[in-house]
Design a protein around this motif. Structure first.
Motif, PDB file in Angstrom:
ATOM      1  N   SER A  60       0.781  -1.255  -0.171  1.00 38.62           N
ATOM      2  CA  SER A  60       0.059  -0.050   0.072  1.00 38.62           C
ATOM      3  C   SER A  60       0.903   1.278  -0.039  1.00 38.62           C
ATOM      4  CB  SER A  60      -0.996   0.036   1.166  1.00 38.62           C
ATOM      5  OG  SER A  60      -1.747  -1.054   1.341  1.00 38.62           O
ATOM      6  N   ILE A  61       1.855   1.290   0.804  1.00 39.80           N
ATOM      7  CA  ILE A  61       2.671   2.337   0.966  1.00 39.80           C
ATOM      8  C   ILE A  61       3.502   2.477  -0.677  1.00 39.80           C
ATOM      9  CG2 ILE A  61       4.932   3.035   1.737  1.00 39.80           C
ATOM     10  CD1 ILE A  61       4.230   1.926   4.454  1.00 39.80           C
ATOM     11  N   ALA A  62       4.124   1.407  -1.046  1.00 35.25           N
ATOM     12  CA  ALA A  62       4.656   1.615  -2.475  1.00 35.25           C
ATOM     13  C   ALA A  62       3.823   1.986  -3.658  1.00 35.25           C
ATOM     14  CB  ALA A  62       5.380   0.314  -2.829  1.00 35.25           C
ATOM     15  N   LYS A  63       2.521   1.464  -3.483  1.00 35.14           N
ATOM     16  CA  LYS A  63       1.516   2.076  -4.655  1.00 35.14           C
ATOM     17  C   LYS A  63       1.127   3.463  -4.362  1.00 35.14           C
ATOM     18  CE  LYS A  63      -1.679  -1.487  -4.193  1.00 35.14           C
ATOM     19  NZ  LYS A  63      -2.907  -1.725  -4.224  1.00 35.14           N
ATOM     20  N   GLY A  64       1.501   4.123  -3.294  1.00 39.47           N
ATOM     21  CA  GLY A  64       1.094   5.387  -3.096  1.00 39.47           C
ATOM     22  C   GLY A  64      -0.477   5.406  -2.158  1.00 39.47           C
ATOM     23  N   ASP A  65      -0.903   4.406  -2.214  1.00 37.96           N
ATOM     24  CA  ASP A  65      -2.441   4.346  -1.471  1.00 37.96           C
ATOM     25  C   ASP A  65      -2.456   5.255  -0.193  1.00 37.96           C
ATOM     26  OD1 ASP A  65      -3.069   3.030  -3.556  1.00 37.96           O
ATOM     27  OD2 ASP A  65      -3.540   1.063  -2.349  1.00 37.96           O
ATOM     28  N   VAL A  66      -1.140   4.901   0.673  1.00 39.71           N
ATOM     29  CA  VAL A  66      -0.907   5.678   1.959  1.00 39.71           C
ATOM     30  C   VAL A  66       0.459   6.585   1.594  1.00 39.71           C
ATOM     31  CG1 VAL A  66      -2.033   4.054   3.363  1.00 39.71           C
ATOM     32  CG2 VAL A  66       0.279   3.775   3.021  1.00 39.71           C
ATOM     33  N   PRO A  67       0.455   7.584   2.039  1.00 41.58           N
ATOM     34  CA  PRO A  67       1.673   8.554   1.922  1.00 41.58           C
ATOM     35  C   PRO A  67       3.000   7.793   2.180  1.00 41.58           C
ATOM     36  CG  PRO A  67      -0.066   9.840   2.949  1.00 41.58           C
ATOM     37  CD  PRO A  67      -0.389   8.456   2.868  1.00 41.58           C
ATOM     38  N   PHE A  68       4.094   7.983   1.473  1.00 42.73           N
ATOM     39  CA  PHE A  68       5.429   7.297   1.755  1.00 42.73           C
ATOM     40  C   PHE A  68       5.953   8.000   3.189  1.00 42.73           C
ATOM     41  CE2 PHE A  68       9.889   6.865   1.970  1.00 42.73           C
ATOM     42  CZ  PHE A  68       9.796   5.423   1.766  1.00 42.73           C
ATOM     43  N   ASN A  69       6.037   7.142   4.110  1.00 47.10           N
ATOM     44  CA  ASN A  69       6.488   7.371   5.269  1.00 47.10           C
ATOM     45  C   ASN A  69       7.923   6.655   5.616  1.00 47.10           C
ATOM     46  OD1 ASN A  69       7.058   7.294   8.515  1.00 47.10           O
ATOM     47  ND2 ASN A  69       5.996   9.114   8.109  1.00 47.10           N
ATOM     48  N   LYS A  70       9.132   7.210   5.681  1.00 50.27           N
ATOM     49  CA  LYS A  70      10.370   6.503   5.604  1.00 50.27           C
ATOM     50  C   LYS A  70      10.451   5.233   7.131  1.00 50.27           C
ATOM     51  CE  LYS A  70      15.272   6.472   5.378  1.00 50.27           C
ATOM     52  NZ  LYS A  70      16.407   7.235   4.876  1.00 50.27           N
ATOM     53  N   GLU A  71      10.156   6.191   8.061  1.00 50.95           N
ATOM     54  CA  GLU A  71      10.116   5.453   9.353  1.00 50.95           C
ATOM     55  C   GLU A  71       9.049   4.203   9.391  1.00 50.95           C
ATOM     56  OE1 GLU A  71       9.591   7.742  13.084  1.00 50.95           O
ATOM     57  OE2 GLU A  71      10.177   6.258  14.084  1.00 50.95           O
ATOM     58  N   THR A  72       7.799   4.357   9.078  1.00 46.08           N
ATOM     59  CA  THR A  72       6.719   3.494   9.097  1.00 46.08           C
ATOM     60  C   THR A  72       7.204   2.238   7.888  1.00 46.08           C
ATOM     61  OG1 THR A  72       4.894   5.205   9.337  1.00 46.08           O
ATOM     62  CG2 THR A  72       4.303   2.938   8.409  1.00 46.08           C
ATOM     63  N   ALA A  73       7.778   2.684   7.031  1.00 44.29           N
ATOM     64  CA  ALA A  73       8.184   1.673   6.003  1.00 44.29           C
ATOM     65  C   ALA A  73       9.397   0.709   6.455  1.00 44.29           C
ATOM     66  CB  ALA A  73       8.388   2.192   4.597  1.00 44.29           C
ATOM     67  N   THR A  74      10.331   1.361   7.066  1.00 42.36           N
ATOM     68  CA  THR A  74      11.424   0.860   7.586  1.00 42.36           C
ATOM     69  C   THR A  74      10.971  -0.135   8.739  1.00 42.36           C
ATOM     70  OG1 THR A  74      12.987   2.711   6.751  1.00 42.36           O
ATOM     71  CG2 THR A  74      13.642   1.409   8.428  1.00 42.36           C
ATOM     72  N   ASN A  75      10.430   0.177   9.723  1.00 40.48           N
ATOM     73  CA  ASN A  75       9.799  -0.179  10.780  1.00 40.48           C
ATOM     74  C   ASN A  75       9.096  -1.697  10.385  1.00 40.48           C
ATOM     75  OD1 ASN A  75      10.936   1.531  12.564  1.00 40.48           O
ATOM     76  ND2 ASN A  75       8.983   2.407  13.031  1.00 40.48           N
ATOM     77  N   THR A  76       7.986  -1.370   9.281  1.00 43.05           N
ATOM     78  CA  THR A  76       7.393  -2.728   9.013  1.00 43.05           C
ATOM     79  C   THR A  76       8.416  -3.570   8.238  1.00 43.05           C
ATOM     80  OG1 THR A  76       5.681  -1.144   8.591  1.00 43.05           O
ATOM     81  CG2 THR A  76       5.521  -3.046   7.571  1.00 43.05           C
ATOM     82  N   ALA A  77       9.373  -2.945   7.463  1.00 42.30           N
ATOM     83  CA  ALA A  77      10.578  -3.885   6.819  1.00 42.30           C
ATOM     84  C   ALA A  77      11.189  -4.526   7.907  1.00 42.30           C
ATOM     85  CB  ALA A  77      11.113  -3.061   5.905  1.00 42.30           C
ATOM     86  N   GLU A  78      11.596  -3.968   9.029  1.00 46.94           N
ATOM     87  CA  GLU A  78      12.418  -4.659  10.127  1.00 46.94           C
ATOM     88  C   GLU A  78      11.652  -5.929  10.577  1.00 46.94           C
ATOM     89  OE1 GLU A  78      15.290  -4.256  10.969  1.00 46.94           O
ATOM     90  OE2 GLU A  78      16.089  -2.195  10.686  1.00 46.94           O
ATOM     91  N   PHE A  79      10.301  -5.594  10.720  1.00 45.36           N
ATOM     92  CA  PHE A  79       9.572  -6.653  11.200  1.00 45.36           C
ATOM     93  C   PHE A  79       9.501  -7.787  10.278  1.00 45.36           C
ATOM     94  CE2 PHE A  79       5.419  -8.662  11.775  1.00 45.36           C
ATOM     95  CZ  PHE A  79       5.451  -9.306  13.138  1.00 45.36           C
TER      96      PHE A  79
END
Ligand code: ASC
Length: 128
Positions: free
Chosen positions: A28-47
């Motif tokens: 959803s982040i990558a598609k732009g459905d929700v605005p890109f937020n580096k911290e959210t994306a990185t935390n989710t990726a870490e998980f």
């Protein structure tokens, strides 16, 4: 201590649900459905990167028995092939936190993750 087969099955099935939710959130982040937020994306990726090895542990010894699941018997008869399929996802998800810092590299990593998911489903998961 060795886990019971049914505990391993629960571990991997719950793990796959968490994986689908979190990879879905990244999509959803990558598609732009929700605005890109580096911290959210990185935390989710870490998980995700920490989750994947735990899921693979759920296919441990004895977990071919215990409950009917869609796991194909090849998982336990073709150990080298299944390990190679696991490794594809492990390699990509280890790099995911770094890739998640930028929308374009996140998108590319997610495409690779989708490929690893599909490869394993095509070869090691029964259709419903
Ligand atoms: C998903 C999901 C999967 C994979 C797979 C990729 O979002 O839940 O299992 O992508 O469909 O082909």
């Amino acid at each position: 201590a060795q886990s019971k087969p049914e505990d391993l099955i629960h571990l991997r099935q719950g793990g796959f649900q968490l994986l689908a939710r979190n990879v879905g959130a990244l999509n959803s982040i990558a598609k732009g459905d929700v605005p890109f937020n580096k911290e959210t994306a990185t935390n989710t990726a870490e998980f995700v990167s920490l989750l994947v090895p735990q899921i693979w542990a759920g296919f441990g010894a004895g977990s071919d028995k215990g409950a009917p699941t869609r796991a194909n018997a090849k998982i336990w008869s073709d150990d080298a092939g299944f390990k190679a399929a696991q490794e594809k996802l492990l390699v990509i998800t280890r790099k995911l936190p770094a890739a998640a810092g930028d929308a374009n590299s996140l998108k590319a990593a997610l495409a690779d993750i989708g490929g690893a998911c599909k490869n394993c489903h095509d070869n090691y998961r029964d259709s419903s």
